[in-house]
Design a protein around this motif. Structure first.
Motif, PDB file in Angstrom:
ATOM      1  N   ARG A   1       0.808  -1.217   0.000  1.00  0.00           N
ATOM      2  CA  ARG A   1       0.000   0.000   0.000  1.00  0.00           C
ATOM      3  C   ARG A   1       0.845   1.272   0.000  1.00  0.00           C
ATOM      4  O   ARG A   1       0.327   2.359  -0.244  1.00  0.00           O
ATOM      5  CB  ARG A   1      -0.973  -0.003   1.182  1.00  0.00           C
ATOM      6  CG  ARG A   1      -2.011  -1.107   1.063  1.00  0.00           C
ATOM      7  CD  ARG A   1      -3.266  -0.792   1.819  1.00  0.00           C
ATOM      8  NE  ARG A   1      -4.047  -2.002   2.086  1.00  0.00           N
ATOM      9  CZ  ARG A   1      -4.772  -2.648   1.170  1.00  0.00           C
ATOM     10  NH1 ARG A   1      -4.793  -2.213  -0.073  1.00  0.00           N
ATOM     11  NH2 ARG A   1      -5.456  -3.733   1.509  1.00  0.00           N
ATOM     12  N   THR A   2       2.151   1.175   0.254  1.00  0.00           N
ATOM     13  CA  THR A   2       3.003   2.369   0.142  1.00  0.00           C
ATOM     14  C   THR A   2       3.216   2.730  -1.327  1.00  0.00           C
ATOM     15  O   THR A   2       3.682   3.818  -1.645  1.00  0.00           O
ATOM     16  CB  THR A   2       4.391   2.148   0.771  1.00  0.00           C
ATOM     17  OG1 THR A   2       5.075   1.125   0.023  1.00  0.00           O
ATOM     18  CG2 THR A   2       4.300   1.762   2.238  1.00  0.00           C
ATOM     19  N   GLY A   3       2.897   1.789  -2.244  1.00  0.00           N
ATOM     20  CA  GLY A   3       3.076   2.074  -3.665  1.00  0.00           C
ATOM     21  C   GLY A   3       4.414   1.617  -4.202  1.00  0.00           C
ATOM     22  O   GLY A   3       4.732   1.826  -5.382  1.00  0.00           O
ATOM     23  N   GLU A   4       5.205   1.001  -3.332  1.00  0.00           N
ATOM     24  CA  GLU A   4       6.508   0.507  -3.791  1.00  0.00           C
ATOM     25  C   GLU A   4       6.940  -0.678  -2.928  1.00  0.00           C
ATOM     26  O   GLU A   4       6.818  -0.645  -1.707  1.00  0.00           O
ATOM     27  CB  GLU A   4       7.544   1.637  -3.680  1.00  0.00           C
ATOM     28  CG  GLU A   4       8.857   1.323  -4.379  1.00  0.00           C
ATOM     29  CD  GLU A   4       9.815   2.506  -4.324  1.00  0.00           C
ATOM     30  OE1 GLU A   4       9.840   3.277  -5.298  1.00  0.00           O
ATOM     31  OE2 GLU A   4      10.515   2.667  -3.311  1.00  0.00           O
ATOM     32  N   ILE A   5       7.430  -1.724  -3.587  1.00  0.00           N
ATOM     33  CA  ILE A   5       7.982  -2.864  -2.846  1.00  0.00           C
ATOM     34  C   ILE A   5       9.401  -3.113  -3.349  1.00  0.00           C
ATOM     35  O   ILE A   5       9.791  -2.600  -4.405  1.00  0.00           O
ATOM     36  CB  ILE A   5       7.147  -4.162  -3.016  1.00  0.00           C
ATOM     37  CG1 ILE A   5       6.940  -4.493  -4.505  1.00  0.00           C
ATOM     38  CG2 ILE A   5       5.842  -4.065  -2.266  1.00  0.00           C
ATOM     39  CD1 ILE A   5       6.378  -5.877  -4.764  1.00  0.00           C
ATOM     40  N   GLU A   6      10.139  -3.908  -2.586  1.00  0.00           N
ATOM     41  CA  GLU A   6      11.478  -4.276  -3.028  1.00  0.00           C
ATOM     42  C   GLU A   6      11.495  -5.776  -3.287  1.00  0.00           C
ATOM     43  O   GLU A   6      11.102  -6.569  -2.432  1.00  0.00           O
ATOM     44  CB  GLU A   6      12.496  -3.900  -1.945  1.00  0.00           C
ATOM     45  CG  GLU A   6      13.894  -3.728  -2.523  1.00  0.00           C
ATOM     46  CD  GLU A   6      14.864  -3.164  -1.501  1.00  0.00           C
ATOM     47  OE1 GLU A   6      14.612  -2.050  -1.009  1.00  0.00           O
ATOM     48  OE2 GLU A   6      15.854  -3.859  -1.210  1.00  0.00           O
ATOM     49  N   VAL A   7      11.871  -6.138  -4.502  1.00  0.00           N
ATOM     50  CA  VAL A   7      11.949  -7.556  -4.853  1.00  0.00           C
ATOM     51  C   VAL A   7      13.391  -7.850  -5.291  1.00  0.00           C
ATOM     52  O   VAL A   7      13.866  -7.267  -6.271  1.00  0.00           O
ATOM     53  CB  VAL A   7      10.974  -7.914  -5.998  1.00  0.00           C
ATOM     54  CG1 VAL A   7      11.015  -9.406  -6.309  1.00  0.00           C
ATOM     55  CG2 VAL A   7       9.556  -7.488  -5.659  1.00  0.00           C
ATOM     56  N   GLU A   8      14.044  -8.687  -4.546  1.00  0.00           N
ATOM     57  CA  GLU A   8      15.444  -9.058  -4.816  1.00  0.00           C
ATOM     58  C   GLU A   8      16.302  -7.806  -5.047  1.00  0.00           C
ATOM     59  O   GLU A   8      17.047  -7.709  -6.027  1.00  0.00           O
ATOM     60  CB  GLU A   8      15.524 -10.014  -6.008  1.00  0.00           C
ATOM     61  CG  GLU A   8      14.874 -11.358  -5.698  1.00  0.00           C
ATOM     62  CD  GLU A   8      14.774 -12.280  -6.907  1.00  0.00           C
ATOM     63  OE1 GLU A   8      14.818 -11.780  -8.050  1.00  0.00           O
ATOM     64  OE2 GLU A   8      14.674 -13.499  -6.683  1.00  0.00           O
ATOM     65  N   GLY A   9      16.147  -6.820  -4.176  1.00  0.00           N
ATOM     66  CA  GLY A   9      16.986  -5.622  -4.216  1.00  0.00           C
ATOM     67  C   GLY A   9      16.522  -4.555  -5.196  1.00  0.00           C
ATOM     68  O   GLY A   9      17.073  -3.451  -5.219  1.00  0.00           O
ATOM     69  N   LYS A  10      15.491  -4.853  -6.001  1.00  0.00           N
ATOM     70  CA  LYS A  10      15.022  -3.860  -6.970  1.00  0.00           C
ATOM     71  C   LYS A  10      13.695  -3.257  -6.494  1.00  0.00           C
ATOM     72  O   LYS A  10      12.793  -3.978  -6.068  1.00  0.00           O
ATOM     73  CB  LYS A  10      14.836  -4.530  -8.343  1.00  0.00           C
ATOM     74  CG  LYS A  10      14.430  -3.551  -9.451  1.00  0.00           C
ATOM     75  CD  LYS A  10      14.337  -4.287 -10.786  1.00  0.00           C
ATOM     76  CE  LYS A  10      13.533  -3.622 -11.847  1.00  0.00           C
ATOM     77  NZ  LYS A  10      13.634  -2.311 -12.232  1.00  0.00           N
ATOM     78  N   LYS A  11      13.611  -1.932  -6.577  1.00  0.00           N
ATOM     79  CA  LYS A  11      12.362  -1.257  -6.190  1.00  0.00           C
ATOM     80  C   LYS A  11      11.355  -1.373  -7.333  1.00  0.00           C
ATOM     81  O   LYS A  11      11.689  -1.121  -8.496  1.00  0.00           O
ATOM     82  CB  LYS A  11      12.644   0.211  -5.884  1.00  0.00           C
ATOM     83  CG  LYS A  11      13.393   0.398  -4.580  1.00  0.00           C
ATOM     84  CD  LYS A  11      13.347   1.845  -4.127  1.00  0.00           C
ATOM     85  CE  LYS A  11      13.660   1.989  -2.651  1.00  0.00           C
ATOM     86  NZ  LYS A  11      15.031   1.680  -2.283  1.00  0.00           N
ATOM     87  N   VAL A  12      10.138  -1.749  -6.985  1.00  0.00           N
ATOM     88  CA  VAL A  12       9.098  -1.979  -7.994  1.00  0.00           C
ATOM     89  C   VAL A  12       7.854  -1.155  -7.627  1.00  0.00           C
ATOM     90  O   VAL A  12       7.386  -1.215  -6.487  1.00  0.00           O
ATOM     91  CB  VAL A  12       8.713  -3.487  -8.059  1.00  0.00           C
ATOM     92  CG1 VAL A  12       7.756  -3.741  -9.213  1.00  0.00           C
ATOM     93  CG2 VAL A  12       9.946  -4.368  -8.176  1.00  0.00           C
ATOM     94  N   ALA A  13       7.321  -0.381  -8.597  1.00  0.00           N
ATOM     95  CA  ALA A  13       6.106   0.408  -8.367  1.00  0.00           C
ATOM     96  C   ALA A  13       4.901  -0.523  -8.284  1.00  0.00           C
ATOM     97  O   ALA A  13       4.810  -1.486  -9.043  1.00  0.00           O
ATOM     98  CB  ALA A  13       5.913   1.410  -9.496  1.00  0.00           C
ATOM     99  N   VAL A  14       3.982  -0.213  -7.378  1.00  0.00           N
ATOM    100  CA  VAL A  14       2.863  -1.127  -7.113  1.00  0.00           C
ATOM    101  C   VAL A  14       1.513  -0.508  -7.478  1.00  0.00           C
ATOM    102  O   VAL A  14       1.215   0.624  -7.101  1.00  0.00           O
ATOM    103  CB  VAL A  14       2.837  -1.535  -5.621  1.00  0.00           C
ATOM    104  CG1 VAL A  14       1.649  -2.443  -5.332  1.00  0.00           C
ATOM    105  CG2 VAL A  14       4.128  -2.231  -5.236  1.00  0.00           C
ATOM    106  N   GLY A  15       0.709  -1.269  -8.218  1.00  0.00           N
ATOM    107  CA  GLY A  15      -0.672  -0.911  -8.492  1.00  0.00           C
ATOM    108  C   GLY A  15      -1.578  -1.996  -7.938  1.00  0.00           C
ATOM    109  O   GLY A  15      -1.109  -3.055  -7.514  1.00  0.00           O
ATOM    110  N   SER A  16      -2.880  -1.729  -7.948  1.00  0.00           N
ATOM    111  CA  SER A  16      -3.819  -2.692  -7.369  1.00  0.00           C
ATOM    112  C   SER A  16      -4.976  -2.957  -8.316  1.00  0.00           C
ATOM    113  O   SER A  16      -5.329  -2.104  -9.126  1.00  0.00           O
ATOM    114  CB  SER A  16      -4.341  -2.122  -6.050  1.00  0.00           C
ATOM    115  OG  SER A  16      -5.467  -2.842  -5.627  1.00  0.00           O
ATOM    116  N   LEU A  17      -5.551  -4.132  -8.210  1.00  0.00           N
ATOM    117  CA  LEU A  17      -6.749  -4.432  -9.005  1.00  0.00           C
ATOM    118  C   LEU A  17      -7.991  -4.442  -8.120  1.00  0.00           C
ATOM    119  O   LEU A  17      -9.097  -4.228  -8.565  1.00  0.00           O
ATOM    120  CB  LEU A  17      -6.598  -5.794  -9.692  1.00  0.00           C
ATOM    121  CG  LEU A  17      -5.513  -5.811 -10.757  1.00  0.00           C
ATOM    122  CD1 LEU A  17      -5.259  -7.230 -11.213  1.00  0.00           C
ATOM    123  CD2 LEU A  17      -5.915  -4.953 -11.928  1.00  0.00           C
ATOM    124  N   SER A  18      -7.764  -4.713  -6.849  1.00  0.00           N
ATOM    125  CA  SER A  18      -8.846  -4.738  -5.883  1.00  0.00           C
ATOM    126  C   SER A  18      -9.017  -3.322  -5.354  1.00  0.00           C
ATOM    127  O   SER A  18      -8.041  -2.634  -5.103  1.00  0.00           O
ATOM    128  CB  SER A  18      -8.421  -5.691  -4.755  1.00  0.00           C
ATOM    129  OG  SER A  18      -9.353  -5.682  -3.724  1.00  0.00           O
TER     130      SER A  18
END
Lengths: 396, 139
Positions: free
Chosen positions: A333-350
């Motif tokens: 919900r912050t709009g960003e996650i870290e996956v294996e050291g890379k920052k990824v922008a987050v969107g939602s479908l729900s």
């Protein structure tokens, strides 16, 4: 300890204490578990998102002369007629006749079964076209007519799978854009999409299915319906956190309700570019606070709920089972996650916004005494696992 | 020197006005910095042009007056891209496809998705990804 009967009596007298699944977190922290369990009667949960395994049974009544429909289309969307004469099943993901699908990739999928369901609930006039081979008792061979939901004898939503307990977070590790039921995913893990109401979601607030079972009364797009079975692909036996929260999909519900009682804003056709049509649906489920344990489980927060991050360019389609990592809904919900050291922008479908609205609408109905709780007549299995489809040689 | 401002405009070209070099004159004669987001101006058809103009208030006003002499209508509130609030469910799928943050979550508690038109550069990313068909283009 409270019983369903005691809670329903309080609902009927207009005295029930009802909170939403997000309000209960702070409430219990302030009041303490024991005191809150005595006070609170119901916690409302909700979700709003695409749920492909949805559809409805329609009964058209009989024409003069009668027809036994063997093929039929509503708004040019094929419906299933392998039922009695004028009963049909309309599936949410069925495309309109002549939709080019992915012939010109990525296809737009502008209209399908889910859009018909939305239009039906909205009271629009729809076209029925049906053919028949003709029989002595049902001589009519063809009919084209126009109807609204009010002309139908029944319009019963009948969804084999709603309310996935938890869900994947989708990313794309390939070097081209991919178009999935989890939305459009940019190459090289540029964005991620998730699809759950998290701390508001029904089965995450009752992780061991102690109150939500077959027969539980639910709020389905504004109508009062119920859980009629475990949902398809229900697999309660997967791995869980110490709090009991499944780390993957896990439980599901099969839901039904009368579409004539539904509101159009909670039954929405969706078009996923390059993928297809789905139905976004609003569901609210009340959890009776029978005891402290039940209450404690409704206090789950986004921080404690983990979702698996899965690559939809390879691991999902190839069914490898690989999970890149787990992230919490608080992080998502912050709009960003870290996956294996890379920052990824987050969107939602729900839509959490809609889920919150539904949780409050349901809470208000219960407080007004308009929605009574129903005790399950059977419980959902907690130990089942998902079976794969095996491509076998024909047995000799 | 007066302070410069940036205004977002949408110009509507009737069928007859598409062969005139209007943008050229805005730059050359009225000292405006023009940033065209999107244009569809073709012969024999009505046309649209969505752009930012930067300059002094006075120069922008003169530029507008000049444009109006061509029978071109000016919409100063944009609306090249619209988000239909009745259709939007605030799911948030568009957020990562919007490069400028014009579509954003305004309130973390309710997670309502808000469209700030002034930030929109009309890339049409939202139109391509919105499952609810809530985002639309005027042209």
């Amino acid at each position: 300890m409270k019983t369903y009967e005691q809670i329903n009596n309080r609902i009927e007298s207009g005295k029930a204490v009802v909170l939403t699944a997000d309000e209960i977190i702070d409430y219990v922290e302030k009041k303490g578990l024991a005191a809150a369990a005595k006070e609170v009667d119901v916690v409302t949960t909700a979700t709003f998102g695409p749920m492909c395994s949805s559809g409805c049974v329609l009964n058209f009544g009989h024409s003069k002369p009668k027809i036994r429909m063997s093929e039929a289309w509503v708004q040019d969307v094929l419906v299933y007629t392998g039922l009695a004469a004028v009963d049909v099943y309309l599936g949410a993901t069925q495309l309109r006749h002549n939709d080019p699908a992915n012939m010109d990739h990525p296809g737009e999928f502008r209209y399908g079964g889910a859009h018909v369901m939305e239009d039906l609930v909205a009271g629009k006039t729809l076209q029925l076209f049906a053919l028949s081979y003709g029989t002595d008792c049902y001589p009519l061979r063809e009919i084209r007519t126009y109807f609204t939901i009010n002309d139908l004898n029944q319009a019963i939503m009948l969804n084999p799978r709603n309310c996935y307990q938890n869900y994947n977070v989708a990313v794309n590790d390939s070097d081209r854009t991919i178009y999935t039921y989890m939305g459009t995913l940019e190459p090289k893990r540029k964005n991620a999409n998730y699809c759950s109401a998290g701390q508001l979601s029904p089965l995450l607030n009752d992780p061991y299915y102690e109150t939500i079972g077959v027969g539980t009364r639910v709020w389905l797009a504004g109508a009062h319906g119920h859980v009629y079975a475990e949902g398809t692909q229900h697999a309660g036996g997967g791995s869980r956190t110490p709090e009991g929260i499944p780390k993957g999909g896990s439980g599901t519900l099969a839901l039904t309700a009368d579409m004539k009682q539904m509101s159009k804003e909670f039954v929405r056709g969706t078009s996923f570019r390059g993928y297809g049509v789905s139905l976004a649906l609003g569901v609210g489920i009340p959890i009776p606070i029978l005891n402290e344990d039940v209450l404690k489980r409704t206090c789950i927060s986004d921080r404690e709920i983990l979702a698996p991050v899965v690559d939809y360019s390879h691991d999902y389609p190839q069914n490898t089972g690989k999970v890149l990592c787990h992230v919490s809904y608080e992080q998502l919900r912050t709009g960003e996650i870290e996956v294996e050291g890379k920052k990824v922008a987050v969107g939602s479908l729900s839509s959490y916004y809609k889920a919150l609205e539904i949780a409050h609408l349901l809470a208000d109905e219960i407080k007004r005494g308009d929605f009574r709780l129903a005790e399950p007549i059977a419980y959902l299995p907690k130990d089942t696992k998902m079976r794969p489809l095996v491509a076998r040689e024909k047995p000799s | 020197m007066s302070q410069t401002v940036t205004k977002k405009l949408m110009l509507f070209f009737p069928k007859c006005e598409c062969e005139k070099p209007i943008i050229y004159h805005l730059v050359k004669d009225h000292n405006l910095i023009v940033n065209v987001f999107r244009a569809k101006v073709t012969p024999e058809e009505e046309g649209y042009l969505a752009l930012d103009v930067t300059g002094t208030e006075e120069d922008i006003q003169k530029g507008m007056d000049f444009v109006k002499t061509f029978n071109v209508s000016i919409n100063t509130t944009g609306k090249g891209i619209t988000v239909d609030e009745d259709h939007c469910t605030h799911c948030g799928h568009c957020i990562t496809h919007c490069p400028t943050g014009a579509l954003h979550i305004a309130d973390m508690a309710t997670r309502e998705v808000i469209f700030t038109e002034s930030k929109c550069i009309e890339c049409m990313g939202c139109i391509r990804v919105c499952p609810y068909n809530a985002c639309a283009s005027a042209f």
